[in-house]
Motif scaffolding. Structure first.
Motif, PDB file in Angstrom:
ATOM      1  N   VAL A  45      77.020  47.626  48.839  1.00  0.00           N
ATOM      2  CA  VAL A  45      76.934  48.912  49.516  1.00  0.00           C
ATOM      3  C   VAL A  45      75.833  49.770  48.892  1.00  0.00           C
ATOM      4  N   GLY A  46      75.733  49.747  47.567  1.00  0.00           N
ATOM      5  CA  GLY A  46      74.682  50.513  46.892  1.00  0.00           C
ATOM      6  C   GLY A  46      73.295  50.051  47.290  1.00  0.00           C
ATOM      7  N   ALA A  47      73.109  48.719  47.377  1.00  0.00           N
ATOM      8  CA  ALA A  47      71.800  48.181  47.756  1.00  0.00           C
ATOM      9  C   ALA A  47      71.451  48.543  49.191  1.00  0.00           C
ATOM     10  N   LEU A  48      72.428  48.395  50.101  1.00  0.00           N
ATOM     11  CA  LEU A  48      72.158  48.728  51.505  1.00  0.00           C
ATOM     12  C   LEU A  48      71.869  50.213  51.665  1.00  0.00           C
ATOM     13  N   ALA A  49      72.659  51.054  51.010  1.00  0.00           N
ATOM     14  CA  ALA A  49      72.467  52.503  51.130  1.00  0.00           C
ATOM     15  C   ALA A  49      71.099  52.925  50.605  1.00  0.00           C
ATOM     16  N   ALA A  50      70.686  52.345  49.479  1.00  0.00           N
ATOM     17  CA  ALA A  50      69.389  52.703  48.900  1.00  0.00           C
ATOM     18  C   ALA A  50      68.244  52.302  49.819  1.00  0.00           C
ATOM     19  N   THR A  51      68.338  51.130  50.427  1.00  0.00           N
ATOM     20  CA  THR A  51      67.248  50.659  51.288  1.00  0.00           C
ATOM     21  C   THR A  51      67.213  51.407  52.613  1.00  0.00           C
ATOM     22  N   VAL A  52      68.385  51.747  53.132  1.00  0.00           N
ATOM     23  CA  VAL A  52      68.424  52.551  54.363  1.00  0.00           C
ATOM     24  C   VAL A  52      67.792  53.917  54.114  1.00  0.00           C
ATOM     25  N   LEU A  76      58.928  48.698  47.755  1.00  0.00           N
ATOM     26  CA  LEU A  76      59.901  49.679  47.277  1.00  0.00           C
ATOM     27  C   LEU A  76      61.323  49.215  47.592  1.00  0.00           C
ATOM     28  N   VAL A  77      61.528  48.695  48.792  1.00  0.00           N
ATOM     29  CA  VAL A  77      62.840  48.194  49.186  1.00  0.00           C
ATOM     30  C   VAL A  77      63.292  47.070  48.261  1.00  0.00           C
ATOM     31  N   MET A  78      62.399  46.139  47.951  1.00  0.00           N
ATOM     32  CA  MET A  78      62.747  45.025  47.062  1.00  0.00           C
ATOM     33  C   MET A  78      63.095  45.520  45.661  1.00  0.00           C
ATOM     34  N   ALA A  79      62.348  46.494  45.166  1.00  0.00           N
ATOM     35  CA  ALA A  79      62.617  47.030  43.831  1.00  0.00           C
ATOM     36  C   ALA A  79      63.983  47.718  43.799  1.00  0.00           C
ATOM     37  N   LEU A  80      64.324  48.441  44.861  1.00  0.00           N
ATOM     38  CA  LEU A  80      65.622  49.110  44.919  1.00  0.00           C
ATOM     39  C   LEU A  80      66.766  48.101  44.961  1.00  0.00           C
ATOM     40  N   ILE A  81      66.599  47.045  45.745  1.00  0.00           N
ATOM     41  CA  ILE A  81      67.642  46.024  45.807  1.00  0.00           C
ATOM     42  C   ILE A  81      67.788  45.333  44.459  1.00  0.00           C
ATOM     43  N   ASP A  82      66.673  44.998  43.826  1.00  0.00           N
ATOM     44  CA  ASP A  82      66.715  44.398  42.491  1.00  0.00           C
ATOM     45  C   ASP A  82      67.517  45.266  41.525  1.00  0.00           C
ATOM     46  N   ALA A  83      67.238  46.561  41.556  1.00  0.00           N
ATOM     47  CA  ALA A  83      67.924  47.481  40.640  1.00  0.00           C
ATOM     48  C   ALA A  83      69.410  47.567  40.958  1.00  0.00           C
ATOM     49  N   ARG A  84      69.778  47.615  42.226  1.00  0.00           N
ATOM     50  CA  ARG A  84      71.176  47.759  42.613  1.00  0.00           C
ATOM     51  C   ARG A  84      71.983  46.485  42.385  1.00  0.00           C
ATOM     52  N   ALA A  89      66.261  52.914  60.372  1.00  0.00           N
ATOM     53  CA  ALA A  89      66.543  52.895  58.934  1.00  0.00           C
ATOM     54  C   ALA A  89      67.543  51.804  58.595  1.00  0.00           C
ATOM     55  N   LEU A  90      68.532  51.590  59.475  1.00  0.00           N
ATOM     56  CA  LEU A  90      69.531  50.548  59.244  1.00  0.00           C
ATOM     57  C   LEU A  90      68.893  49.162  59.273  1.00  0.00           C
ATOM     58  N   ALA A  91      67.904  48.983  60.142  1.00  0.00           N
ATOM     59  CA  ALA A  91      67.202  47.697  60.206  1.00  0.00           C
ATOM     60  C   ALA A  91      66.460  47.402  58.905  1.00  0.00           C
ATOM     61  N   TRP A  92      65.851  48.433  58.298  1.00  0.00           N
ATOM     62  CA  TRP A  92      65.199  48.242  57.000  1.00  0.00           C
ATOM     63  C   TRP A  92      66.196  47.691  55.981  1.00  0.00           C
ATOM     64  N   GLY A  93      67.414  48.245  55.994  1.00  0.00           N
ATOM     65  CA  GLY A  93      68.413  47.803  55.030  1.00  0.00           C
ATOM     66  C   GLY A  93      68.885  46.387  55.263  1.00  0.00           C
TER      67      GLY A  93
END
Length: 258
Positions: free
Chosen positions: A71-78, A191-199, A116-120
């Motif tokens: 949920v954290g990864a999806l929320a951050a990417t959205v 940026l999306v990949m970095a956020l998912i990596d972190a989450r 935005a949801l598609a990005w996630g």
């Protein structure tokens, strides 16, 4: 002993339940895509497809990494995707000058929330493919994931332009899409990949369902542009199919060597 055994069984069953849910959402997404091809106005099912895409991605990620991290990864990417689009429609940075039409609703600040949801959803899928290709994390994984996600846009932008969902102020050479858009996608995708990596904790664990989701999207888009859309567009089918297919081949070879 019975109580401890039951607790252990529950822990094992929980990831399986998420995986089953992800597979169900994926099957429903495919059905919605097929139905959209039979509709005189396929845009009516666009939001349904994206919601099912994101739900499938979230369930697969939860089954592999746990619901809190997923949920954290999806929320951050959205959030990142929405911010990039909000800035983009106002400044032209980083994609180029464009604007959304009123077709996709609801919109906040001129940006459809479904975008935005598609990005996630696809961000999680591309990250899984990149993790299979580049174990160990780091900049190489982020760059690979960014390229894998941008490969999807070789399908996405031409399709959305067909449906009249957005317009470019200065159309470009790729079916009306400017090169700046692809460069912007690479930047935001990184940026999306970095956020998912972190989450997700920079794990090397790969949710197989997310890789399957990426493969299903590649196959459906290729088939749609090659044979379903009227008129078909075999250039886009080849460009997107080869791009996404390359990442799938690399992921398969690295993850499951002979």
């Amino acid at each position: 002993m019975t109580a401890w055994g039951g607790c252990g069984t529950a822990r094992r069953e929980r990831p399986r339940a998420f995986t089953v849910a992800g597979a169900g959402c994926l099957a429903a997404m495919v059905a919605a895509q097929v139905l959209s091809g039979l509709q005189p106005r396929p845009v009516r099912l666009t939001s349904v497809v994206v919601v099912l895409l994101a739900a499938s991605a979230l369930a697969f990620a939860a089954g592999r990494h746990g619901p809190r991290r997923a949920v954290g990864a999806l929320a951050a990417t959205v959030a990142a995707g929405y911010a990039a689009e909000w800035i983009g429609v106002r400044t032209g940075v980083p994609f180029g000058r464009y604007s959304y039409t009123p077709v996709l609703q609801p919109q906040v600040g001129g940006v459809p929330l479904i975008v935005a949801l598609a990005w996630g959803g696809m961000g999680l899928a591309a990250h899984a493919v990149a993790t299979a290709i580049v174990p160990g994390g780091g900049l190489a994984r982020i760059a690979t994931g960014a390229a894998a996600l941008t490969a999807w846009d070789l399908f996405l932008d031409p399709q959305m332009l067909r449906l009249g969902l957005w317009t470019w102020a200065d159309p470009g050479p790729y079916r009306g899409v400017p090169i700046s858009n692809l460069l912007g996608w690479l930047l935001v995708s990184a940026l999306v990949m970095a956020l998912i990596d972190a989450r997700l904790g920079r794990t090397d664990a790969v949710a197989a369902g997310l890789a399957v989701l990426y493969a299903v999207m590649a196959a459906m888009e290729t088939l749609a542009f090659a044979a379903v859309f009227d008129p078909p567009d075999r250039l886009v089918a080849a460009a997107g199919g080869i791009a996404m297919g390359t990442f799938l081949v690399l992921a398969g070879r690295r993850r499951w060597p002979r």
